[in-house]
Design a protein around this motif. Structure first.
Motif, PDB file in Angstrom:
ATOM      1  N   LEU A 301     -13.168 -17.673   3.709  1.00 52.70           N
ATOM      2  CA  LEU A 301     -13.407 -18.531   3.453  1.00 52.70           C
ATOM      3  C   LEU A 301     -15.096 -18.716   3.748  1.00 52.70           C
ATOM      4  O   LEU A 301     -16.428 -19.882   2.874  1.00 52.70           O
ATOM      5  N   CYS A 302     -15.701 -17.254   2.782  1.00 48.77           N
ATOM      6  CA  CYS A 302     -16.983 -16.731   2.995  1.00 48.77           C
ATOM      7  C   CYS A 302     -17.438 -16.991   1.457  1.00 48.77           C
ATOM      8  O   CYS A 302     -18.506 -16.675   1.030  1.00 48.77           O
ATOM      9  N   LEU A 303     -15.953 -17.329   0.210  1.00 42.13           N
ATOM     10  CA  LEU A 303     -16.198 -17.139  -0.677  1.00 42.13           C
ATOM     11  C   LEU A 303     -17.075 -17.854  -1.761  1.00 42.13           C
ATOM     12  O   LEU A 303     -17.341 -18.914  -0.668  1.00 42.13           O
ATOM     13  N   ALA A 304     -17.946 -18.274  -2.488  1.00 48.07           N
ATOM     14  CA  ALA A 304     -18.322 -18.949  -2.980  1.00 48.07           C
ATOM     15  C   ALA A 304     -17.212 -20.527  -3.460  1.00 48.07           C
ATOM     16  O   ALA A 304     -16.568 -20.599  -3.691  1.00 48.07           O
ATOM     17  N   ARG A 305     -18.333 -21.396  -3.161  1.00 48.93           N
ATOM     18  CA  ARG A 305     -17.868 -22.319  -3.294  1.00 48.93           C
ATOM     19  C   ARG A 305     -18.934 -23.696  -4.054  1.00 48.93           C
ATOM     20  O   ARG A 305     -19.761 -23.882  -4.189  1.00 48.93           O
ATOM     21  N   ASN A 306     -17.326 -24.604  -5.244  1.00 49.32           N
ATOM     22  CA  ASN A 306     -18.730 -25.699  -5.381  1.00 49.32           C
ATOM     23  C   ASN A 306     -18.572 -26.594  -4.492  1.00 49.32           C
ATOM     24  O   ASN A 306     -18.532 -26.553  -3.562  1.00 49.32           O
ATOM     25  N   ASP A 307     -19.232 -27.873  -5.266  1.00 48.10           N
ATOM     26  CA  ASP A 307     -19.103 -29.041  -4.325  1.00 48.10           C
ATOM     27  C   ASP A 307     -18.494 -30.229  -4.841  1.00 48.10           C
ATOM     28  O   ASP A 307     -19.414 -31.210  -4.983  1.00 48.10           O
ATOM     29  N   GLY A 347     -11.496 -22.756  -3.388  1.00 51.04           N
ATOM     30  CA  GLY A 347     -10.078 -21.870  -4.878  1.00 51.04           C
ATOM     31  C   GLY A 347     -10.414 -22.025  -6.382  1.00 51.04           C
ATOM     32  O   GLY A 347      -9.606 -21.241  -6.708  1.00 51.04           O
ATOM     33  N   ASP A 348     -11.324 -23.667  -6.473  1.00 55.38           N
ATOM     34  CA  ASP A 348     -11.466 -23.350  -8.067  1.00 55.38           C
ATOM     35  C   ASP A 348     -11.871 -22.466  -8.811  1.00 55.38           C
ATOM     36  O   ASP A 348     -12.180 -21.993  -9.816  1.00 55.38           O
ATOM     37  N   SER A 349     -12.845 -21.387  -8.122  1.00 55.33           N
ATOM     38  CA  SER A 349     -13.244 -20.550  -8.689  1.00 55.33           C
ATOM     39  C   SER A 349     -12.470 -19.177  -8.403  1.00 55.33           C
ATOM     40  O   SER A 349     -12.750 -17.457  -8.492  1.00 55.33           O
ATOM     41  N   ASN A 350     -12.023 -18.896  -7.112  1.00 55.25           N
ATOM     42  CA  ASN A 350     -11.369 -17.852  -6.374  1.00 55.25           C
ATOM     43  C   ASN A 350      -9.888 -17.401  -5.962  1.00 55.25           C
ATOM     44  O   ASN A 350      -9.430 -16.384  -5.850  1.00 55.25           O
ATOM     45  N   PHE A 351      -9.443 -18.596  -6.925  1.00 53.40           N
ATOM     46  CA  PHE A 351      -7.412 -18.364  -6.491  1.00 53.40           C
ATOM     47  C   PHE A 351      -7.185 -18.691  -7.922  1.00 53.40           C
ATOM     48  O   PHE A 351      -7.391 -19.169  -8.534  1.00 53.40           O
ATOM     49  N   ASP A 426     -18.904 -21.916 -27.239  1.00 50.81           N
ATOM     50  CA  ASP A 426     -18.194 -22.885 -26.998  1.00 50.81           C
ATOM     51  C   ASP A 426     -17.323 -21.708 -25.686  1.00 50.81           C
ATOM     52  O   ASP A 426     -17.133 -22.382 -24.344  1.00 50.81           O
ATOM     53  N   ARG A 427     -17.904 -20.481 -25.341  1.00 48.33           N
ATOM     54  CA  ARG A 427     -17.323 -20.067 -23.642  1.00 48.33           C
ATOM     55  C   ARG A 427     -18.506 -20.693 -23.291  1.00 48.33           C
ATOM     56  O   ARG A 427     -18.203 -20.694 -21.567  1.00 48.33           O
ATOM     57  N   GLN A 428     -20.035 -20.212 -23.668  1.00 49.56           N
ATOM     58  CA  GLN A 428     -20.780 -20.776 -22.644  1.00 49.56           C
ATOM     59  C   GLN A 428     -20.331 -22.333 -21.705  1.00 49.56           C
ATOM     60  O   GLN A 428     -20.746 -23.299 -20.913  1.00 49.56           O
ATOM     61  N   LEU A 429     -20.039 -23.465 -22.719  1.00 45.83           N
ATOM     62  CA  LEU A 429     -19.744 -25.046 -22.158  1.00 45.83           C
ATOM     63  C   LEU A 429     -18.567 -24.776 -21.275  1.00 45.83           C
ATOM     64  O   LEU A 429     -18.612 -25.386 -20.834  1.00 45.83           O
ATOM     65  N   LEU A 432     -20.085 -23.328 -17.986  1.00 43.03           N
ATOM     66  CA  LEU A 432     -20.772 -24.589 -17.550  1.00 43.03           C
ATOM     67  C   LEU A 432     -20.149 -24.980 -16.881  1.00 43.03           C
ATOM     68  O   LEU A 432     -20.628 -25.921 -15.676  1.00 43.03           O
ATOM     69  N   ASP A 433     -19.274 -25.635 -17.533  1.00 45.33           N
ATOM     70  CA  ASP A 433     -18.317 -27.199 -16.432  1.00 45.33           C
ATOM     71  C   ASP A 433     -16.953 -26.411 -15.736  1.00 45.33           C
ATOM     72  O   ASP A 433     -16.725 -27.327 -14.890  1.00 45.33           O
ATOM     73  N   ASN A 434     -16.814 -25.331 -15.539  1.00 49.48           N
ATOM     74  CA  ASN A 434     -15.765 -24.537 -14.676  1.00 49.48           C
ATOM     75  C   ASN A 434     -16.425 -24.147 -13.441  1.00 49.48           C
ATOM     76  O   ASN A 434     -15.780 -23.987 -12.864  1.00 49.48           O
ATOM     77  N   TYR A 435     -17.617 -23.145 -14.181  1.00 48.40           N
ATOM     78  CA  TYR A 435     -18.076 -22.566 -12.816  1.00 48.40           C
ATOM     79  C   TYR A 435     -19.582 -22.667 -12.015  1.00 48.40           C
ATOM     80  O   TYR A 435     -20.090 -22.101 -11.095  1.00 48.40           O
ATOM     81  N   GLY A 436     -19.998 -23.632 -13.171  1.00 52.36           N
ATOM     82  CA  GLY A 436     -21.417 -24.087 -13.394  1.00 52.36           C
ATOM     83  C   GLY A 436     -22.502 -23.465 -13.110  1.00 52.36           C
ATOM     84  O   GLY A 436     -23.246 -23.739 -13.272  1.00 52.36           O
TER      85      GLY A 436
END
Length: 526
Positions: A301-307, A347-351, A426-429, A432-436
């Motif tokens: 529950l304390c892992l990073a999360r997006n908005d 889950g977006d970043s950690n699953f 391409d990597r940076q885009l 940025l799209d997936n992890y901000g």
């Protein structure tokens, strides 16, 4: 005329007709010596058969015949015993008696096929373990900064090939939705829904639902205690719910950790709102410590999360049809929504999708078998030129050092594509799209080239590396282990002089391929 809802229900509940139909389909595959397909159909038959019914006993007996033909006599005997205990007709016991005698005779004569060696005989932590985190090397420490947030550094020099973590996902699901690339819809009949092992398809059905199987009584018991008692009535809906499946199973596990009390779970949730924890804050040295579940939950529950806004992914329909939890939704809707939203954002970043090998002889490729959360490995930050690599061994995630790491340096994993696969822009885009975040790792700041533009520093090493890589598919496990050590030593020796170069990249890919050869099942099913 039967409507769609009734038809779907008939596909998910116990049914004598469905058990008989799939067993007969398995018999046809058995006669054709298509043993993998036969075992799948027998497992489906077992799943639809009623508890202690003749259909259940017959499916076990037929499965024992497959294992006998495969010269897996121990498994054949196991299924004969299961058939006797689960409704096999006594008038036909003489068939089982005869097969039992033949199995024992074959075992005594030494003709039984050997099972694959345990991959963890080779996959081991390279340094002493952390006394509180037995799945992590004591060479790793947690740090934090304004730029990197929480991150992992090494307190000593690490060599290429070192294994610094072997983490089990405390929160995970089996994945059976064939709409996902590489995900086989028959996973539910070829893997344990608790530990995700195939056990050569020697699985036990849930006594209540028709969509989950387990490799042992212990895994079935664990699943029931931790989440399946909640999952079982709506398991068919969960399998079809996409991202919601992992969130719901996490909620069910969290509820069990909280002794089934939604109020206790809400208290745990509220406690972490003012503090941030990680696995490093807890002691997991005792696997039987009852507090482990709660501590893993807090770490998750304390892992990073997006908005991101997940209002369209509401769990309401799943709760409303649940026979035991609909009232809980009515009384605690706001908290449940809040909890599920947090899991979806985390889950977006950690699953991570969990990969496993197919056991089908003519289709032995890695497949998506599940999704899991690894709270320690999630602390490792991204780099487009990573110095560690994630590798799945069963459901565990192993962290392998693939470039030398000096004392005090940070560990970097690659979340998407590495520099030699995808150009910088391409990597940076994508990141940025997936992890901000806009990546400023060494590969981005130095603009490392993609593979076909990489320099070759030492032509002789490059030629030997290419030749060795071409030979790898022909190697057995022992030769692959030797090549693994040789390639690691070569990268270690030439890295500082040559990286980034074509020869180092080829050697790094060969190292990963060697690991794949070692962990890939040797015993496959025709």
């Amino acid at each position: 005329m039967m409507n769609k809802m009734q038809a779907d229900k008939n596909d998910t509940v116990k049914s004598y007709e469905r058990a008989e139909k799939t067993r007969n389909e398995g018999n046809k595959f058995f006669l054709e010596k298509s043993f993998f397909d036969a075992l799948l159909k027998y497992n489906e038959s077992l799943s639809f058969a009623e508890r202690a019914s003749e259909a259940l006993g017959l499916a076990y007996a037929n499965r024992s015949a497959v294992y006998y033909e495969m010269k897996l006599f121990g498994k054949s005997l196991h299924n004969i015993e299961l058939a006797r205990l689960n409704g096999y007709p006594e008038k036909n016991y003489h068939i089982l008696d005869k097969r039992t005698e033949k199995c024992k005779s074959q075992i005594e004569s030494g003709t039984e096929v050997k099972l694959d060696e345990n991959p963890f005989e080779f996959i081991k932590l390279s340094n002493e373990v952390n006394t509180k985190l037995p799945f992590v090397s004591n060479s790793l420490e947690l740090r934090s900064s304004e730029k990197f947030g929480r991150y992992i550094v090494s307190n000593r020099d690490l060599k290429v090939g070192d294994i610094v973590a072997i983490e089990r996902p405390h929160f995970k699901i089996i994945k059976t939705d064939s709409r996902y690339d590489g995900c086989d819809g028959t996973n539910k009949y070829q893997r344990c829904a608790y530990c995700l092992r195939s056990n050569l398809l020697d699985l036990l059905p849930c006594p209540t639902c028709a969509l989950t199987m387990y490799c042992s009584d212990q895994c079935l018991k664990n699943a029931l205690n931790e989440y399946h008692n909640y999952e079982c009535p709506i398991v068919d809906l969960l399998h079809k719910s996409g991202v919601m499946q992992m969130a719901m199973i996490t909620f069910f596990r969290a509820l069990s950790i909280s002794d089934g009390s939604i109020s206790n779970l809400e208290q745990i949730f509220n406690e972490i709102e003012s503090e941030s924890h990680s696995v490093y804050d807890f002691d997991f040295s005792d696997p039987d410590n009852r507090a482990n579940g709660k501590n893993y939950l807090i770490s998750l529950l304390c892992l990073a999360r997006n908005d991101k806004d997940y209002r369209n992914d509401s769990p309401e329909k799943l709760f409303k049809v649940h026979p035991a939890l609909s009232a809980m939704w009515d009384s605690h809707e706001a908290f449940i929504r809040k909890f599920i939203l947090r899991i979806l954002q985390i889950g977006d970043s950690n699953f991570h999708g969990i990969c496993g090998w197919s056991l089908r002889k003519y289709d032995q490729v890695p497949q998506m078998i599940g999704i899991g959360c690894y709270p320690f490995i999630s602390l490792v930050n991204h780099g487009c030129a990573p110095n560690v690599n994630r590798i799945y061994v069963e459901d565990k995630m192993m962290l392998l050092v693939e470039r030398p790491i000096r004392k005090g340096e940070q560990l970097f994993d690659c979340y998407k594509n590495t520099f030699f696969i995808q150009p910088k822009a391409d990597r940076q885009l994508t990141l940025l799209d997936n992890y901000g975040f806009l990546c400023d790792c060494v590969a981005c700041t130095s603009d490392y080239p993609v593979f076909h533009r990489l320099k070759t520093v030492d032509r002789s090493i490059y030629k030997a590396a290419r030749k060795g890589k071409d030979e790898l598919p022909k190697l057995d496990g022992n030769l692959a282990k030797k090549r693994f050590r040789d390639y690691c030593e070569t990268v270690q020796k030439h890295h500082d002089r040559a990286f980034p170069s074509a020869e180092i990249v080829v050697l790094q890919e060969s190292i990963l391929q060697c690991i794949s050869i070692v962990i890939k099942p040797k015993l496959v099913i025709p």
